[in-house]
Enzyme design. Structure first.
Site, short mmCIF file in Angstrom:
data_model
loop_
_atom_site.label_atom_id
_atom_site.label_comp_id
_atom_site.label_asym_id
_atom_site.label_seq_id
_atom_site.Cartn_x
_atom_site.Cartn_y
_atom_site.Cartn_z
N TYR B 263 35.71 34.40 30.19
CA TYR B 263 36.25 35.56 30.88
C TYR B 263 37.16 35.18 32.06
O TYR B 263 38.28 35.68 32.20
CB TYR B 263 35.11 36.45 31.38
CG TYR B 263 35.59 37.62 32.19
CD1 TYR B 263 36.06 38.76 31.58
CD2 TYR B 263 35.62 37.56 33.58
CE1 TYR B 263 36.52 39.83 32.32
CE2 TYR B 263 36.08 38.62 34.33
CZ TYR B 263 36.53 39.76 33.69
OH TYR B 263 37.00 40.80 34.44
N ASP B 298 33.74 42.79 25.89
CA ASP B 298 34.31 44.13 25.97
C ASP B 298 35.70 44.10 26.58
O ASP B 298 36.55 44.92 26.24
CB ASP B 298 33.40 45.02 26.81
CG ASP B 298 32.98 44.34 28.10
OD1 ASP B 298 32.15 43.42 28.03
OD2 ASP B 298 33.50 44.72 29.17
N LYS B 370 24.64 43.80 24.72
CA LYS B 370 25.12 44.70 25.77
C LYS B 370 26.30 45.49 25.23
O LYS B 370 27.31 44.92 24.83
CB LYS B 370 25.56 43.91 26.99
CG LYS B 370 26.08 44.82 28.10
CD LYS B 370 26.88 44.07 29.16
CE LYS B 370 28.18 43.52 28.62
NZ LYS B 370 29.15 43.17 29.67
#
Lengths: 256, 518
Positions: B263, B298, B370
């Site tokens: 990330y 996400d 998640k």
């Protein structure tokens, strides 16, 4: 029974008020939280508040105990205020919107060289959604981004770009226009950041050489102009809006 | 259990093998390097805390001085251990003296690495005892107070002031939240230090500091007692200080931490060498102290298209899983991320989302998946937004998600108000309860839209992972294969903080946390 064979659809534009299902009924729905414990007194407080806001017959249709002395309300009321719509004036970006292909053709015919557009999300703002929607090839909601436009060279520097870096890059590439995207608006950080950008551009003597545009969900053209930008774009604007404005303005200002 | 999506176990195995080989191939690089923040993490675990007179955190003071003297390749464990031998002082006292200019630990006489390690060992054992006590405290709370059924309702607080955050978090706890994430100020990921003390400022959140962790932990424990349910605390082990924040989380009993191998590289332009070394230590800490990590797949879908790029999410989940395996993290601690981000105007978009969510569950049956809510296509139309969130909740209960980050009807307008959280928790609880067993009741048509979608995404992920294995992870990122973002090997922030270890380097925490200590 009252005689009512046709609905009243005539609006007095000098005295406009909300519409529920009958002209001038003033119906509004409101949701809010009060920092008071749930109960009859809370409902009464909400009712009185809505009445003070200028709504007759306030009705608390739902309230909920959120715990810790907070209560949530849904309240209806009939607004008594009116607005004179006929005198409203809103600042807007005044350029005709051309489709993507038309933009390419317009540049070819009127500018005769590639138009260089550089954009970034500046400051600490980490949101790329806005700048990506305008610049990246894929665009947003089926509207292709500037990377797909003919005769446009566009550079997306991404997010968290310091204003200084964006300006340095614009200088290096002799950009025709700079796009600044701002999503985070908490405590008006976007205002500070956008203002700093204008000041830096002025200090560098670039403000008159490049078009400076900003965009974001909470940005309006009016705000942008107030801050010293050429134009501002809010939600529901796509690459063709931005591009049309830039190329029209370039021709208008003789920057070809 | 039979796959409802008729996924080919051979393809799953193949994809997982590629991911394992990618993670393992990075390990050799990781093992050879350390970073300034990895070293500061050791100091934090040793209990070094506080700031000097210009507010530089003591862990930075110590590491900066060692780095300037050229001593970083040997590691702070050696230098502190050696200083303990030479001065008889404890780590905190050493740091304080260094901050006042009264001690230069790189100029002391030097002992052997073995003796330095022996000297520092009691301090390290003490640190592990603190963490073990927190693990025990969590177990006791869960035993005594219990917890909700999954999917856990996971909400954020983001006022920018830790004390306001506490008020919002308390309200959310009373309304039924199971996990509270305290959002950080947008700039923190790029700070090469962790601010000190309680903070009441920030944009889109406030700083992750040890004191803020402590304040919120206390508040959630109290609310947990009041409502009779353990409430988990989440913060970010990410950015330039990812490992340091993991250490703070271990000490202050955070339960969930955002932590992703890629990330920071992709979305914060942090140098890839730096991130991979830091994520390794952060994950070892997370694994050891029973924290559940959340990976950030996400985010791919907010920059890339959720339909076209679904396979990059799965590929990244597999890579994150395998990096976690290397760091000795158990399956239940793996909060692999994915999101409900398809364009709502897409025909059958719900079927594709459902397919992908069930696919994630089938491929990671024991992970704490998640699931992230719609954000990209939230418009300010709060009524439609509430419906989008309802569809998202339906898929969550249907596909058996573990951590449901609740969507807010006011997404794209502002950080959540108290009533937004209440409405979204109510939305989720209604749907979770009303459709509780839908997943075990419904099967899908053979070769129908739902089955074919998952099979396609799995195949594409397998192909992508095979490519990455062949190409190497660094080079894949340089070419922009994740989220369409290109990052150079030598580019990005924090590279200057990476260094090669010398042959006498040691970090006892890695050995102990990975080893039998668990």
């Amino acid at each position: 029974m009252a005689k009512c064979e046709t609905a009243n659809t005539s609006v007095d534009l000098t005295k406009v008020k909300p519409y529920g299902d009958t002209m001038n009924d003033g119906q509004m729905e409101m949701t809010f939280t009060l920092p008071v414990p749930y109960g009859d007194e809370a409902d009464e407080a909400a009712r009185q508040l809505v009445k003070k806001m200028g709504c007759e017959e306030p009705s608390v249709v739902y309230s909920h105990d959120m715990g810790g002395g907070y209560t949530f309300f849904v309240v209806y009321g009939k607004c008594q205020h009116t607005i004179d719509y006929s005198t409203i004036h809103v600042a807007k970006v005044e350029s005709e919107v051309m489709e993507r292909d038309e933009c390419g053709k317009f540049i070819e015919e009127n500018i005769g060289r590639d138009v260089i557009i550089i954009g970034a999300t500046t400051g600490f703002d980490a949101h790329t959604v806005g700048i990506d929607a305008i610049i990246n090839m894929k665009g947003f909601h089926g509207h292709f981004g500037l990377e797909r436009f003919k005769n446009v060279i566009s550079i997306n520097m991404g997010s968290q770009v310091p204003n200084e870096e964006l300006i340095a890059k614009a200088k290096e590439l002799h950009a025709d226009a700079i796009l600044v995207s701002q999503t985070v608006t908490q405590k008006d950080i976007h205002i500070q950041n956008l203002t700093e950008m204008v000041e830096l551009m002025e200090a560098e003597g670039l403000r008159d050489k490049m078009l400076l545009l900003c965009g974001g969900p909470r940005i309006s053209h009016e705000l942008a102009q107030e801050l010293g930008y050429d134009a501002g774009f809010g939600s529901d604007t796509y690459a063709e809006h931005v591009c049309s404005y830039i190329i029209t303005e370039m021709v208008k200002r003789g920057r070809i | 259990m039979k796959s409802k999506l008729n996924l080919d176990p051979k393809v799953i195995d193949s994809a997982r093998q590629h991911a394992a080989s990618i993670a393992n191939s990075m390990q050799e690089f990781i093992d050879r390097h350390t970073t300034v923040s990895t070293e500061r993490t050791i100091l934090r675990l040793l209990g070094i805390d506080g700031i000097d007179d210009v507010e530089t955190p003591l862990p930075n003071v110590v590491v900066d001085q060692i780095k300037e003297a050229g001593g970083l390749p040997r590691g702070v464990s050696y230098w502190i251990g050696n200083a303990m031998v030479q001065t008889g002082l404890q780590p905190q006292e050493i740091a304080e003296k260094m901050s006042k200019g009264e001690l230069d630990i790189t100029k002391l006489e030097t002992t052997s690495a073995e003796k330095a390690e022996a000297a520092i060992m009691p301090a390290i054992q003490k640190s592990l005892e603190v963490i073990n006590a927190q693990k025990k405290a969590r177990e006791d709370y869960l035993e005594r107070l219990g917890e909700s059924r999954q999917p856990y309702c996971y909400v954020i607080v983001a006022t920018g002031n830790i004390y306001e955050d506490v008020i919002q978090a308390e309200a959310a706890g009373r309304q039924g939240a199971d996990i509270i994430a305290v959002i950080r100020t947008t700039a923190q990921s790029l700070l090469d230090y962790v601010p000190y003390g309680p903070t009441t400022e920030g944009f889109g959140g406030t700083y992750a500091t040890q004191e803020n962790f402590k304040i919120m932990r206390k508040a959630l424990d109290d609310i947990g007692e009041e409502v009779g349910r353990y409430i988990r605390l989440c913060n970010y082990s990410s950015g330039l200080c990812m490992a340091e924040i993991a250490a703070m989380g271990a000490i202050e009993r955070l339960d969930v931490m955002l932590n992703d191998a890629l990330y920071g590289i992709l979305f914060r332009d942090i140098n890839m060498q730096r991130t991979l070394v830091d994520q390794y230590f952060s994950r070892i800490i997370i694994g050891y102290c029973d924290i559940l990590f959340n990976s950030g797949e996400d985010n791919y879908l907010t920059t890339d298209d959720a339909y076209e790029s679904a396979h990059t999410v799965l590929a990244s989940q597999l890579i994150n899983e395998q990096f976690a395996v290397v760091a000795n993290i158990e399956e239940w601690q793996m909060g692999l991320g994915h999101a409900f981000e398809m364009d709502p105007s897409m025909e059958n978009g719900f079927l594709y989302e459902l397919s992908q969510a069930i696919m994630a569950r089938e491929i990671f049956p024991n992970a704490s998946l998640k699931y992230m809510p719609p954000t990209k296509y939230m418009t300010g139309n709060i009524f439609k937004g509430h419906v989008q969130d309802a569809l998202f909740n339906l898929i969550a209960v249907w596909s058996g998600q573990s951590l449901q980050l609740l969507g807010m009807l006011t997404e794209a307008i502002h950080t959540p108000h108290m009533q937004d959280r209440y409405l979204s928790i109510e939305n989720a609880k209604y749907i979770f309860n009303n459709a509780r067993d839908i997943g075990s009741e419904v099967t899908f048509k053979d070769n129908g839209i739902i089955q074919k979608r998952a099979q396609f995404v799995l195949n594409e992920a397998d192909k992508l992972l095979a490519d990455i294995e062949e190409e190497g992870l660094f080079s894949t990122i340089e070419k922009g294969k994740f989220a369409g973002i290109k990052r150079p090997y030598e580019g990005g922030k924090g590279l200057e903080g990476v260094c090669l270890k010398d042959e006498q380097y040691f970090n006892p925490f890695i050995t102990l946390m990975l080893g039998g200590a668990k």
